[in-house]
Design an enzyme around this catalytic site. Structure first.
Site: not given
Ligand code: A3D
Length: 320
Positions: A10, A14-15, A96, A176
């Site tokens: 990914g 973030i990646g 996902n 989370h």
């Protein structure tokens, strides 16, 4: 000594940030993998071109072929879709989970011995599914959430007390989600627990409660501001701290979604607990004594993670 190899599955928000931080910290060479053609290659080249300016040595490779992750020491997974305003983390499960299946097969074939850190949401269920799909040993895979959640808590507390973030420590437990468990009694400033700081009139119980609530909803606050995606700087920094602890055998005590085998009364699930991360992966789960209210909050959080795991099993029969 040969450089370590860090594979990032990914190469989105973030990646890309992970790739940059891994270079700045000279953790090793970086492979950026993504199905979006050109993105991992473009980000890899862009970061490599920044390296002479910042003075770090790291090779970058952008790819859409799993073969390139072969022999990676660390794999950090952010592949999938993030939240948009109005969505909960759980709304992401259908898409996902399929992504985790593909990623798990790639890891199983090319990097089965790597230390795997999952970030894709809904985190606690995705890391559970990724372990099943990849076959990676349970102590060599964990999910990043607690470092981020506790960093948010620490930031809000430092701001409230007007002290350095370095002197604020905080602990969160559980899944989370909005029912995570910030542990007020184990959090504080320079060793002074938060309940004592309330007695010292550094803050009030009401303000502290509001900070706990803001921490729980910290992800949503950023989603509502950004409107097009979710947080990425702090999540990336958090996963890098976990990867660094593994690569350098730092044995840091960090909250992470780890495979539980009866600890905290939980089995065959990944839930956020304090762990020691070192060269052997998740080397220890730290069991802390919880009071009745904390136990109740944790079991509520565990129940919602169980609900997500059940949903995964219903979607993919190979997980049942
Ligand atoms: P984004 O910028 O959309 O990046 C995701 C990347 O995954 C995109 O570049 C996609 O092309 C790529 N992708 C999609 N499917 C595949 C696939 N099958 N194989 C490889 N790559 C693929 O998102 P982001 O980087 O902002 O967030 C990534 C994930 O992290 C999301 O699921 C977020 O919800 C999650 N997240 C978790 C936390 C936690 O604290 C746990 C915090 C923030 C975001």
């Amino acid at each position: 000594m040969a450089r370590k190899k860090i594979a990032l599955i990914g190469a989105g928000q973030i990646g890309g940030t992970l790739a940059h931080l891994a270079g700045l910290k000279e953790l090793g060479d970086v492979v950026l993998f993504d199905i979006a053609d050109g993105i991992p290659q473009g980000k890899g080249l862009d970061i490599a071109e920044s390296s002479p300016v910042d003075g770090f040595d790291a090779a970058y490779k952008g790819t859409s072929s799993y073969e390139d992750i072969k022999g990676a020491d660390v794999v950090i997974v952010t592949a999938g879709v993030p939240r948009k305003p109005g969505m909960s983390r759980d709304d992401l499960i259908g898409i996902n989970l399929k992504v985790m299946k593909a990623v798990g097969e790639g890891i199983k074939t090319y990097a089965p011995k790597a230390f795997v850190i999952c970030i894709t949401n809904p985190l606690d269920a995705m890391v559970w599914a990724l372990q099943k799909f990849s076959g990676v040993k349970p102590n060599m895979i964990c999910g990043m959430a607690g470092v981020l959640d506790s960093a948010r808590f620490r930031h809000f507390l430092a701001d409230e007390f007007q002290v350095s973030v370095k002197d604020v420590s905080a602990f969160v437990l559980g899944g989370h989600g909005d029912d995570m468990v910030p542990l007020v009694r184990y959090s504080g400033v320079a060793g002074i627990p938060l309940p004592d700081l309330v007695k010292m009139k550094w803050t009030t119980q009401e303000r502290l409660d509001a900070i706990v609530e803001r921490t729980r909803k910290g992800g949503g606050e950023i989603v509502n501001l950004l409107k097009t995606g979710s947080a990425f700087y702090a999540p990336a920094a958090s996963a890098i701290a976990m990867a660094e602890s593994y690569l350098k055998d730092q044995k840091r005590v960090l909250p992470a979604a780890a495979a539980l085998r009866g600890q905290y009364g939980v089995k065959d699930m990944f839930v956020g607990v304090p762990v020691v991360i070192g060269a052997k992966g998740v080397e220890r789960v730290v069991k802390i004594r919880l009071n009745a209210a904390e136990k109740e909050m944790l079991s509520k959080s565990v129940a919602s993670v169980q609900g997500l795991i059940d949903a995964c099993k219903a979607i993919d029969s190979s997980l049942a």
